[in-house]
Design an enzyme around this catalytic site. Structure first.
Site, short mmCIF file in Angstrom:
data_model
loop_
_atom_site.label_atom_id
_atom_site.label_comp_id
_atom_site.label_asym_id
_atom_site.label_seq_id
_atom_site.Cartn_x
_atom_site.Cartn_y
_atom_site.Cartn_z
N ALA A 64 28.52 57.33 70.12
CA ALA A 64 28.28 57.76 71.50
C ALA A 64 28.76 59.18 71.80
CB ALA A 64 28.97 56.79 72.46
N PRO B 177 29.39 62.97 72.32
CA PRO B 177 30.29 63.14 73.45
C PRO B 177 29.82 62.48 74.75
CG PRO B 177 28.95 65.07 73.21
CD PRO B 177 28.48 64.10 72.16
N GLY B 178 28.86 61.60 74.66
CA GLY B 178 28.59 60.78 75.83
C GLY B 178 27.35 61.13 76.63
N GLY B 179 26.57 62.08 76.17
CA GLY B 179 25.36 62.43 76.91
C GLY B 179 24.43 61.25 77.05
N LYS B 180 24.21 60.59 75.94
CA LYS B 180 23.26 59.47 75.95
C LYS B 180 23.87 58.26 76.66
CE LYS B 180 21.37 61.13 71.65
NZ LYS B 180 22.54 61.95 71.28
N ASP C 295 34.20 51.71 63.35
CA ASP C 295 33.14 52.16 62.47
C ASP C 295 31.91 51.35 62.89
OD1 ASP C 295 31.36 52.46 60.36
OD2 ASP C 295 33.00 52.94 59.00
N CYS D 143 19.22 63.81 64.62
CA CYS D 143 18.88 65.20 64.94
C CYS D 143 18.59 65.92 63.64
CB CYS D 143 19.99 65.87 65.73
SG CYS D 143 21.56 65.81 64.90
#
Lengths: 638, 180, 292
Positions: free
Chosen positions: A411, A413-416, A461, A535
């Site tokens: 997750a 840094p949390g954008g999604k 993990d 990505c």
């Protein structure tokens, strides 16, 4: 190497260079396209009046104009006339290339060379008569690259510039070309600079002949000088081994390398006509690879990977796109504000922005901003999140519904994660997991800043997942990857990736995708979906992993991701066949979509039971039997 | 993760009372869904009962955060409110101070609110009471403690401190390493 | 002048100092106490409060009167312009404040002596010192066994090494005796403590040892975290804190929290005190509104 080192040591300079080169190459790129079309036109024109072509023409050209653009087209007729053989050769070569064979190619090359060598003395002798004259000229031009090599070696070690070389070549005789070309290829094959017993004889013979030829051609050289100059400038030739070696010591100017890249691409785009007869497509590609590695600062491995992925000219676009930073994009936090209000607030701060595109209702592109966009009061109040346009895509594909249970496997840094939570309107539950505890700080900060209260942040993990918690309605797996899609953000990818890294990553990705699938509850009334995204643009990390998941978990199928744009995923790649439904996955490229390179695949889980028996799963592709066998093999290997 | 002990609850409520008074009752007794406070490491989180229930399988070492963090217990047993509690504080705040646009950034950089920057104040704000600070567009920026009562504030010179800074939104950037 | 009339009238104002009691009242003047064992009037006790109170008052007055009468019968001394009566010694035995000390368990010697029937004999602590011609203590301060009293010459025993320093032997023997005695008294002490706790002395010793071990282990900067473990070292058990279950009853938790909240708010005086200014303003506003 040199460029890499520069890049590392000195930041501002390469940046400038890149900018400059980017611009230049863009311009050149356009020129190139233009060139190609024009040359095609010229081609047809030339075909019409073949007879009108004569040995005079190069001189005329020289006198009229010697822009590099028009030259090749003027050249072509002679090449056409010369013989059908090289054409067929080149065709063969192309076939071979696509087939991926190299040995056959080499054989062809040697044939051509031999012919050249045989012909050479003949041509040199007969320099009377228009026909022969023309032939001669052609030869000399074609061999120019080859001939200039040994000469430059013999005479001086200056391998600097094309221009210099041209001049040298002008002075040297056209007749010697054939011989020397032979020689050059020989050394090429031997791959050895130093004198060995094997080529001792050849070398001495070469020297003898050279002396002789120099004498013979002394006066002829003078006569044809002008014509040769014109021809030489037109035809691009590959640098010799020695030159390459020398370049390693003292790298060429970037702009020259750039020119060369361009020339090679031009040749490759119209290979049949623009090639040097004794150079194969492989040679061109090799040189191109070397030059691009140097020019763009990639390591060879990555360059190979990327060139496999795109046609050459598209690859250049890709590389160019990687040199340019993607525009900053932000996502409106719909929990706290609306896009219109946010845009207004930012505009009031003097920010220049625009909606990203029609495909998203929450994204804004920031063109320029007088204030740091990551420190405005709106940002701190959690009204928006700085987030790459590409990372909207997996969430859009995931389409989480209200009061669902969603897992984001990596997750930070949390954008999604925050986008998911916003789509769910802070209901249900989002489990945001990341393996890296340090990065989770940013994740927690973002979650809190955006006012999200339905999130559980944990540190596992991802592979542990169905054990820790399962039964999710939807799972988003944005797998750790090599980052070949985000080179513009992190240029270190260019040099620090190797096959080992990719292997390690793909292994991890495969494990992760299986645990992601296992974490989903197929019986969920609203969900049962898994979205896999990376990505990275390499097929190993994208289609191959998805294909692996399909084969290992017959209880999932690919479904339409709901993204209207983006290129469909590969269903076959360099001899590897993938499941036909991989066309439902989406690829995004920096040069095509102006966002980071990205890959999105959406699965639907059909049942909670895994049938692992291999027989139950047949790949419904054209060559089903073959792929099945392959798969079996791979499985046993696993 | 564990429920708070009675002492801890008391300390937490005493602190919260300074900002939202009896409105704590609205946090404990919500009409929509049962919510609860839970302690994880030294942080106090506020989350819905369901999320708490579902997060139980997550191990103590692996659970980083859940729901909304209200603050943390210091080693001496006091409770320190974090900026992350701002959404709830601003919703139920008793005393509010609105700052003018020119006072926004100074406050977000961690400075006290001076009188000159104050746009509006809640009536009858006593001194040394928890206040939530908003900008003029009603966006909560942070919270602090009133330095003067509303009445006394009139007498203060423009550069005098009106509200002592305690936490602001800028901490998301400044304190990211220590806050979470 | 006849003042008897006046005296009579004066006398009639006060109650009589004569008190009649069926059973004579006992006094313990040393404690200024009188003990009346006569029957009380049951009916008066049972009646209404005023009667009861009056009765009790009367009773206590009479008791006090009797005691004062008694006091005035005591021999007095006159000093300056005051009379002093000297009280007799108290005869009532008051109960003890502290509990009676427990009997100490017998030492080994006492046990042995009891077993053998050895009687403790009172012997004089002093001996006659012939050199100085006076009585001196057997031991202790200025005792005869002190070193300053050592003989100027000691005969070497026949079986002893002749080069041995007999003064040193003497010193050492004495030291040893002292130590032995200390050991014994320590042993007696330990046995006594163990007996008080109802344990066997060796069990007690073991426990003490383990306690000491744990303490010494924990007495490092890292609280013993990095110390090597001994073989068979007991695991230190701390106090286990008890918490409410993580997932308990929602309602229970809610009510508990509400109770705490109420307690917290009760202490908050600001919430309960009337804001006069505000009230005044509200009133004014209401008035203004009414006028309009």
């Amino acid at each position: 190497m040199g460029r890499r080192a520069k890049n590392k040591q000195d930041v501002p300079l390469p940046l400038n260079q890149e900018k400059a080169t980017g611009k230049v190459t863009k311009g050149l790129h356009d020129k190139l396209k233009h060139d190609a079309t024009r040359s095609r036109k010229h081609d047809s024109a030339a075909l019409k009046n073949k007879s009108a072509n004569s040995g005079r023409q190069p001189i005329e050209k020289l006198s009229s104009s010697s822009s590099s653009v028009t030259k090749p087209s003027a050249k072509k007729p002679s090449a056409k006339k010369r013989a059908p053989e090289p054409d067929s050769d080149s065709d063969e070569e192309i076939d071979d290339e696509s087939g991926g064979e190299v040995s056959g190619e080499d054989a062809v090359m040697r044939d051509v060379d031999d012919g050249g060598w045989d012909n050479a003395p003949m041509e040199s002798d007969s320099d009377v008569g228009e026909e022969s004259d023309e032939m001669d000229e052609f030869d000399s031009e074609d061999d120019e690259a080859v001939s200039q090599m040994p000469l430059s070696l013999l005479e001086s070690d200056d391998d600097d510039e094309d221009d210099d070389e041209d001049e040298e070549d002008d002075s040297d005789d056209s007749m010697a070309g054939g011989v020397e070309s032979y020689d050059e290829f020989d050394t090429d094959d031997d791959e050895a600079g130093p004198v060995t017993f094997r080529d001792m004889e050849k070398r001495s013979r070469k020297l003898d002949k050279q002396r002789q030829q120099i004498e013979e051609s002394a006066d002829q050289e003078l006569r044809t000088a002008g014509a040769v100059v014109a021809g030489e400038r037109e035809l691009f030739t590959l640098p010799s081994l020695e030159q390459i070696e020398a370049e390693k010591e003292a790298p060429l100017d970037l702009s020259q390398i750039q020119l060369r890249i361009q020339e090679i691409i031009r040749v490759l785009n119209n290979f049949a006509e623009l090639r040097a007869p004794e150079a194969s497509r492989h040679d061109y590609l090799d040189q191109l690879k070397r030059d691009m590695c140097f020019y763009y600062g990639y390591n060879e491995f990555l360059m190979d990977k990327l060139l496999e992925l795109f046609p050459v000219s598209e690859a250049v676009e890709f590389f160019e796109a990687n040199e340019v930073a993607r525009p900053v994009t932000i996502r409106t936090n719909t929990l706290k504000t609306r896009r219109r209000d946010l845009a207004q607030a930012l505009i009031n701060r003097g920010v220049n922005l625009d909606p990203i595109g029609k495909w998203t209702k929450v994204g804004l592109t920031i063109f320029d901003s007088p204030v740091p966009i990551g420190a405005t009061p709106e940002y701190m109040a959690g009204h928006y999140m700085i987030q790459a346009a590409s990372s909207f895509l997996p969430v859009i594909a995931l389409a989480p519904q209200e009061s669902e249970k969603v897992l984001d496997m990596s997750a930070a840094p949390g954008g999604k994660t925050t986008y998911c939570a916003a789509l769910m309107k802070n209901t249900g539950m989002v489990v945001a997991n990341d393996a890296n505890k340090e990065r989770e700080r940013a994740l927690v900060a973002n979650v809190h800043r955006l006012g999200i209260s339905n999130t559980v942040v944990c540190n596992y993990d991802g592979r542990e997942f169905p054990k820790v918690m399962g039964g999710f309605d939807r799972v988003l797996l944005d797998a750790p990857c090599s980052g070949t899609g985000v080179i513009s953000k992190d240029a270190s990818v260019k040099v620090n990736k190797s096959q080992d890294d990719i292997d390690m990553l793909t292994h991890l990705q495969k494990e992760l995708i299986l645990s992601a699938i296992d974490s989903v509850n197929a019986d969920s009334p609203t969900g049962g979906y898994i979205v896999y995204s990376t990505c990275s643009v390499t097929v190993d990390e994208d289609e191959a992993v998805v294909n692996y998941a399909l084969s290992k978990r017959p209880n999932v199928k690919l479904v339409d991701s709901g993204l209207e744009f983006g290129a469909p995923g590969f269903t076959s790649f360099r001899g590897r066949k993938f499941h036909a439904s991989l066309a439902l996955t989406r690829r995004f490229y920096p040069h095509a979509h102006n966002m980071d390179g990205f890959f999105v695949a959406k699965f639907k889980k059909l049942s909670n039971k895994i049938k692992v028996s291999e027989d139950s799963f047949v790949v419904p592709t054209g060559s089903g039997a073959k792929t099945k066998q392959k798969k079996k093999k791979r499985k046993t290997a696993d | 993760m564990r429920p708070l002990t009675d002492d801890e609850t008391k300390v937490l409520f005493e602190k919260l009372t300074k900002y939202i008074g009896r409105n704590i009752a609205h946090l404990i007794d919500r009409p929509d869904e049962p919510y609860c406070f839970r302690l994880q490491k030294d942080r106090v989180y506020y989350m819905s009962e369901e999320i708490m229930r579902r997060a139980t399988p997550v191990g103590r070492r692996n659970l980083v955060a859940l729901g909304v963090c209200f603050g943390k217990f210091t080693k001496t047993g006091k409770f320190r409110m974090h900026i992350t509690a701002l959404p709830y504080l601003s919703q139920y705040a008793i005393y509010k101070v609105w700052v003018k646009p020119n006072g926004e950034m100074p406050f977000l950089y961690g400075n006290h609110v001076v009188k000159a920057h104050i746009g509006r104040v809640t009536e009858d704000m006593p001194e040394h009471q928890g206040v939530v600070i908003f900008n003029m567009a009603d966006v909560p920026l942070g919270f602090g403690v009133s330095a003067r009562s509303t009445v006394d504030m009139r007498k203060v010179d423009p550069t005098g401190i009106a509200v002592f800074h305690q936490a602001d939104n800028g901490e998301y950037l400044r304190e990211e390493d220590t806050l979470f | 002048m006849d003042v008897s009339g006046i005296l009579e009238s004066q006398k009639s104002k006060f109650k009589s100092i004569q008190v009649n009691r069926l059973i004579p009242v006992e006094f313990d003047l040393g404690l200024l106490a009188s003990f009346d064992i006569n029957m009380t009037d049951e009916a008066k006790f049972r009646s209404d409060k005023a009667t009861r109170e009056a009765y009790l008052k009367e009773l206590s007055r009479e008791g006090a009167q009797l005691m004062i009468n008694e006091l005035f019968s005591l021999p007095t001394t006159v000093d300056d312009d005051s009379y002093y009566a000297s009280l007799p010694k108290p005869i009532t035995v008051l109960p003890r404040e502290k509990p009676i000390p427990k009997e100490k368990p017998m030492t080994r010697w006492e046990k042995f002596a009891k077993f053998k029937g050895i009687q403790k004999r009172k012997s004089s602590g002093k001996v006659f010192d012939e050199t100085s011609g006076e009585w001196r203590r057997k031991y202790g301060f200025k005792g005869v066994n002190n070193d300053d009293q050592k003989p100027w010459l000691i005969e070497v025993p026949g079986n002893a090494n002749q080069y041995e320093d007999q003064y040193k032997v003497r010193r050492e023997e004495k030291k040893e005796r002292i130590e032995k005695n200390n050991r014994r008294s320590q042993r007696n002490y330990e046995e006594r403590v163990a007996a008080e706790k109802g344990m066997k002395p060796h069990e007690m010793r073991k426990r003490e040892l383990q306690k000491a071990l744990v303490l010494s282990k924990q007495s490092t900067a890292s609280l013993g975290k990095f110390d090597a473990k001994l073989k068979g070292e007991p695991k230190i058990k701390g106090i286990k804190r008890k918490f409410e279950p993580l997932v308990g009853s929602v309602d229970k938790e809610k009510t508990k929290n509400m109770a705490i909240l109420n307690k917290v708010n009760k202490g908050d005086s600001k919430a309960t005190v009337l804001n006069v200014r505000k009230a005044q303003r509200a009133l004014n506003n209401a008035k203004r509104a009414a006028k309009k």
